[in-house]
Design a protein around this motif. Structure first.
Motif, PDB file in Angstrom:
ATOM      1  N   ALA A 443       9.138  -2.985  14.469  1.00  0.00           N
ATOM      2  CA  ALA A 443       9.407  -2.430  13.146  1.00  0.00           C
ATOM      3  C   ALA A 443       8.982  -3.388  12.041  1.00  0.00           C
ATOM      4  CB  ALA A 443      10.892  -2.094  13.011  1.00  0.00           C
ATOM      5  N   PHE A 444       9.274  -4.671  12.199  1.00  0.00           N
ATOM      6  CA  PHE A 444       8.898  -5.650  11.185  1.00  0.00           C
ATOM      7  C   PHE A 444       7.374  -5.785  11.089  1.00  0.00           C
ATOM      8  CE2 PHE A 444      13.172  -7.700  12.302  1.00  0.00           C
ATOM      9  CZ  PHE A 444      13.817  -7.018  11.288  1.00  0.00           C
ATOM     10  N   ALA A 445       6.677  -5.699  12.219  1.00  0.00           N
ATOM     11  CA  ALA A 445       5.219  -5.777  12.200  1.00  0.00           C
ATOM     12  C   ALA A 445       4.620  -4.562  11.479  1.00  0.00           C
ATOM     13  CB  ALA A 445       4.681  -5.875  13.632  1.00  0.00           C
ATOM     14  N   ILE A 446       5.175  -3.371  11.731  1.00  0.00           N
ATOM     15  CA  ILE A 446       4.703  -2.169  11.030  1.00  0.00           C
ATOM     16  C   ILE A 446       4.998  -2.290   9.538  1.00  0.00           C
ATOM     17  CG2 ILE A 446       4.969   0.320  10.798  1.00  0.00           C
ATOM     18  CD1 ILE A 446       3.500  -0.547  13.312  1.00  0.00           C
ATOM     19  N   ALA A 447       6.162  -2.843   9.204  1.00  0.00           N
ATOM     20  CA  ALA A 447       6.497  -3.057   7.789  1.00  0.00           C
ATOM     21  C   ALA A 447       5.476  -3.968   7.122  1.00  0.00           C
ATOM     22  CB  ALA A 447       7.904  -3.642   7.672  1.00  0.00           C
ATOM     23  N   ALA A 448       5.049  -5.008   7.833  1.00  0.00           N
ATOM     24  CA  ALA A 448       4.023  -5.907   7.287  1.00  0.00           C
ATOM     25  C   ALA A 448       2.715  -5.148   7.053  1.00  0.00           C
ATOM     26  CB  ALA A 448       3.798  -7.079   8.244  1.00  0.00           C
ATOM     27  N   ALA A 449       2.358  -4.265   7.991  1.00  0.00           N
ATOM     28  CA  ALA A 449       1.134  -3.474   7.835  1.00  0.00           C
ATOM     29  C   ALA A 449       1.237  -2.548   6.613  1.00  0.00           C
ATOM     30  CB  ALA A 449       0.875  -2.664   9.099  1.00  0.00           C
ATOM     31  N   LEU A 450       2.414  -1.963   6.386  1.00  0.00           N
ATOM     32  CA  LEU A 450       2.610  -1.110   5.212  1.00  0.00           C
ATOM     33  C   LEU A 450       2.442  -1.903   3.922  1.00  0.00           C
ATOM     34  CD1 LEU A 450       5.706   0.973   6.400  1.00  0.00           C
ATOM     35  CD2 LEU A 450       3.382   1.826   6.067  1.00  0.00           C
ATOM     36  N   LEU A 451       2.899  -3.149   3.915  1.00  0.00           N
ATOM     37  CA  LEU A 451       2.750  -3.987   2.729  1.00  0.00           C
ATOM     38  C   LEU A 451       1.288  -4.383   2.502  1.00  0.00           C
ATOM     39  CD1 LEU A 451       5.920  -6.217   3.107  1.00  0.00           C
ATOM     40  CD2 LEU A 451       5.470  -4.549   1.294  1.00  0.00           C
ATOM     41  N   VAL A 452       0.542  -4.574   3.578  1.00  0.00           N
ATOM     42  CA  VAL A 452      -0.899  -4.816   3.434  1.00  0.00           C
ATOM     43  C   VAL A 452      -1.569  -3.610   2.778  1.00  0.00           C
ATOM     44  CG1 VAL A 452      -3.062  -5.138   4.689  1.00  0.00           C
ATOM     45  CG2 VAL A 452      -1.046  -6.457   5.343  1.00  0.00           C
ATOM     46  N   ALA A 453      -1.178  -2.410   3.209  1.00  0.00           N
ATOM     47  CA  ALA A 453      -1.720  -1.191   2.606  1.00  0.00           C
ATOM     48  C   ALA A 453      -1.333  -1.089   1.137  1.00  0.00           C
ATOM     49  CB  ALA A 453      -1.226   0.030   3.378  1.00  0.00           C
ATOM     50  N   ALA A 454      -0.072  -1.430   0.820  1.00  0.00           N
ATOM     51  CA  ALA A 454       0.381  -1.399  -0.573  1.00  0.00           C
ATOM     52  C   ALA A 454      -0.423  -2.372  -1.429  1.00  0.00           C
ATOM     53  CB  ALA A 454       1.872  -1.735  -0.636  1.00  0.00           C
ATOM     54  N   PHE A 455      -0.668  -3.564  -0.908  1.00  0.00           N
ATOM     55  CA  PHE A 455      -1.452  -4.570  -1.632  1.00  0.00           C
ATOM     56  C   PHE A 455      -2.869  -4.054  -1.892  1.00  0.00           C
ATOM     57  CE2 PHE A 455      -4.279  -8.175  -1.994  1.00  0.00           C
ATOM     58  CZ  PHE A 455      -3.582  -9.065  -2.796  1.00  0.00           C
TER      59      PHE A 455
END
Length: 482
Positions: A443-455
Motif C-alpha cells: 500500500a505504501f509503495a502504491i501511495a508513492a506511485a500516486l504521488l509521483v503521478a501527482a508531481f
C-alpha cells in the motif's frame, strides 16, 4: 471600508477554520475509536466500515449540489444550515445505542458537512482579495485541514481511553454551537443569484445519484473485488449517470456546473492532483495507525500520541511557513516541493520493519509528512485561481468533492491491495505481524506511485497564476458584515 472590516474578515476566517476543523476531526477521530465502537454496539466487521462509508457517501455525493445551491441561495445561509445539521447529527451519533442509529447519524453528519464545507472556500476567497492576505488566510484555513486529521487521531485516542467513544461526537456540540453563533455575527451576508438563475433539478439528481453510487461502489470494492458483478454493474450505472450529467450541463440553459470551469488548466489540474495526493495520504492517515495497533500493539492513546509530531509538523508548516513561501516562490513551486517531501515519507514507510523502533523508523515519517502543510495551501490557491467570483461556491464544492473522491479511492485501492498481499503472505506461512507489514508495504509503495503521478501532473499542467488573478475576486468595495 470601515475600521472594523479587516477585523471582521479575520473573525470570519476563524469561524470558517473552526467549522473546517470540526469536519476534518470528525472524519479522522472515528478511526482510532472503531475497535471500541465495534465492541460496545455489536457491529459486525463488515458493518463497522459503514461508520466511515455512510459519512463519505453523503459528504462526497452532495458537495457539488451544495456548492451550487450556495451560489444561488447565499453561501452564508448554506453554511449556517449545514453546521446546524452537522451539530444535531453529532448529538444523535453520541447517543447511539445500536449500529443502525450510529450509521444513520453518520449519514446526516455527512449531509451537514457537505452543506457547510461546499461554500467555505467560496466565502474565503471573496473576503480576502489582496495577494498577501489571501495567501495568509489560505494558510490558516489549510492548517485546519492539513493538521486536523492527525489531531483527530490524537484526540480520538485520548477521549476513547480516558472517557468513552461517545465523547468523540459530543465534542462537536460546543464547537458547533459556538461556530453558528459567531457565523451569524461575522460572516458576510450574500443574497445569492436566486434559484431561477441555476436551479437545474435534473442535473442535481444525476450528479448526486452518480457520485453517491460511485463512492458506494468504490468503498465496497474491498468486500466484492474489482471484477465482481456488483462492482462492475454499479460502477457502470454510476458512470452512466455522471455521463448524463455532463451531457445535461453542456445543453442546459442554467447548468448546475457550467463546464467552462474546466477550461482553466489550474482548476482541472489542481483537482486531479488533489485526487492523487489524498488517495496516497490515506496510507498515512489510516494504515499507519492500523500498523501501530495491529503490528506494534499500540493502544488507542499510544497511537494518538505517536501521531502527534505529524500534527504539529503539518500544522506548523501550514500556519507559519506556507504563506510566506507561496508569496515568495509561488504556489506551484511550493506544491512541487511539498509533494517531494510526501513522496519521501511514503518511500520510508514502504521499507518499515515488523519490529519498528519509533525514533528511527516512524518519527522521520512524522516529520517528512510536514510536506502536507505545503501541499494543501498551495493546491487550494491554485484550484480556486481559475474560477470567477460568481462560480466561487461551485469551485469550492468541486474542490471538496475531489477530496472525497480521493479519500474514497484511497480507501478502496490501498486497503484492498494491502489485504490481498496480507492473505498471500499468510497462506505462504508467514506470521500475522509479518504478513500485515508486507501488506502495508504494498500500500505504501502504491501511495508513492500516486504521488509521483501527482508531481508529474502538477509539473506539466499547473501554471503559476498572475497576482491579480490568484483567486476569484470581488470589486474593491466594503464587504457587508451581518
Amino acid at each position: 471600508m470601515s475600521d472594523n472590516a479587516p477585523r471582521s474578515r479575520w473573525l470570519a476566517l476563524t469561524v470558517l477554520s473552526a467549522a473546517m476543523l470540526m469536519t476534518i476531526l470528525d472524519g479522522s477521530i472515528v478511526t482510532v475509536a472503531m475497535p471500541t465502537i465495534q465492541r460496545d454496539l455489536g457491529f459486525s466487521p463488515a458493518g463497522l466500515s459503514w461508520t466511515v462509508n455512510a459519512y463519505l457517501i453523503a459528504f462526497g455525493g452532495l458537495l457539488l449540489l451544495a456548492g451550487r445551491l450556495g451560489d444561488l441561495i447565499g453561501r452564508r445561509i448554506m453554511f449556517l444550515v449545514g453546521n446546524a445539521v452537522f451539530t444535531a447529527a453529532s448529538v444523535l451519533a453520541a447517543a447511539a445505542t445500536g449500529p443502525g442509529m450510529l450509521i444513520a447519524a453518520r449519514f446526516l453528519q455527512g449531509v451537514g458537512s457537505a452543506m457547510a464545507s461546499a461554500v467555505m472556500l467560496g466565502i474565503l476567497v471573496t473576503l480576502f482579495t489582496g495577494v498577501k492576505e489571501r495567501a495568509k488566510a489560505i494558510g490558516v484555513f489549510s492548517f485546519t485541514g492539513a493538521a486536523g486529521a492527525s489531531i483527530g487521531q490524537v484526540l480520538g485516542g485520548v477521549l476513547t481511553d480516558l472517557l468513552s467513544w461517545h465523547w468523540i461526537f459530543f465534542i462537536n456540540l460546543p464547537i458547533g454551537l459556538a461556530t453558528i453563533a459567531l457565523a451569524i455575527r461575522v460572516l458576510p451576508g450574500d443574497p445569492g443569484a436566486g434559484l431561477a438563475a441555476g436551479a437545474d433539478v435534473l442535473g442535481a439528481v444525476l450528479v448526486t445519484g452518480g457520485l453517491m453510487l460511485g463512492i458506494y461502489t468504490v468503498v465496497k470494492v474491498e468486500q466484492y473485488g474489482w471484477l465482481a458483478a456488483h462492482t462492475l454493474g454499479l460502477g457502470g450505472v454510476s458512470l452512466a449517470l455522471l455521463a448524463a450529467f455532463v451531457w445535461r450541463q453542456a445543453s442546459a440553459k442554467a447548468p448546475l456546473m457550467p463546464l467552462r470551469i474546466f477550461r482553466s488548466r489550474n482548476v482541472s489540474g489542481a483537482n486531479l492532483v488533489q485526487i492523487l495526493t489524498l488517495s496516497a495520504m490515506f496510507a498515512f492517515q489510516i494504515l499507519v495507525a492500523l500498523y501501530m495497533q495491529k503490528v506494534l500493539g499500540y493502544g488507542a492513546l499510544e497511537t494518538g500520541l505517536a501521531m502527534l509530531p505529524a500534527a504539529l509538523a503539518i500544522g506548523g508548516v501550514s500556519l507559519f511557513v506556507s504563506a510566506r513561501l507561496n508569496t515568495r516562490f509561488g504556489e506551484r513551486a511550493v506544491l512541487l516541493a511539498g509533494l517531494v517531501l510526501l513522496l519521501g515519507a511514503m518511500g520510508w514507510l514502504a521499507r518499515i520493519p515488523v519490529r519498528a523502533d519509533y525514533l528511527t523508523d516512524l518519527l522521520p515519517v512524522m516529520l517528512l509528512i510536514a510536506g502536507g502543510g505545503l501541499v494543501l495551501p498551495a493546491l487550494t490557491a491554485l484550484g480556486m485561481s481559475g474560477a470567477k467570483a460568481d462560480d466561487a461556491g461551485l469551485a469550492s464544492g468541486l474542490f471538496n468533492t475531489t477530496q472525497q473522491i480521493g479519500m474514497a479511492f484511497g480507501v478502496a485501492v490501498l486497503s484492498t491491495l494491502a489485504a490481498t498481499r496480507t492473505d498471500q503472505l499468510l497462506a505462504a506461512g508467514q506470521s500475522q505481524p509479518a504478513a500485515l507489514t508486507g501488506g502495508y508495504h504494498v500500500a505504501f509503495a502504491i501511495a508513492a506511485a500516486l504521488l509521483v503521478a501527482a508531481f508529474t501532473v502538477a509539473l506539466l499542467v499547473l501554471r503559476q497564476p498572475r497576482q491579480d488573478t490568484a483567486a476569484p475576486q470581488q470589486a474593491a468595495q466594503p464587504i457587508p458584515v451581518a
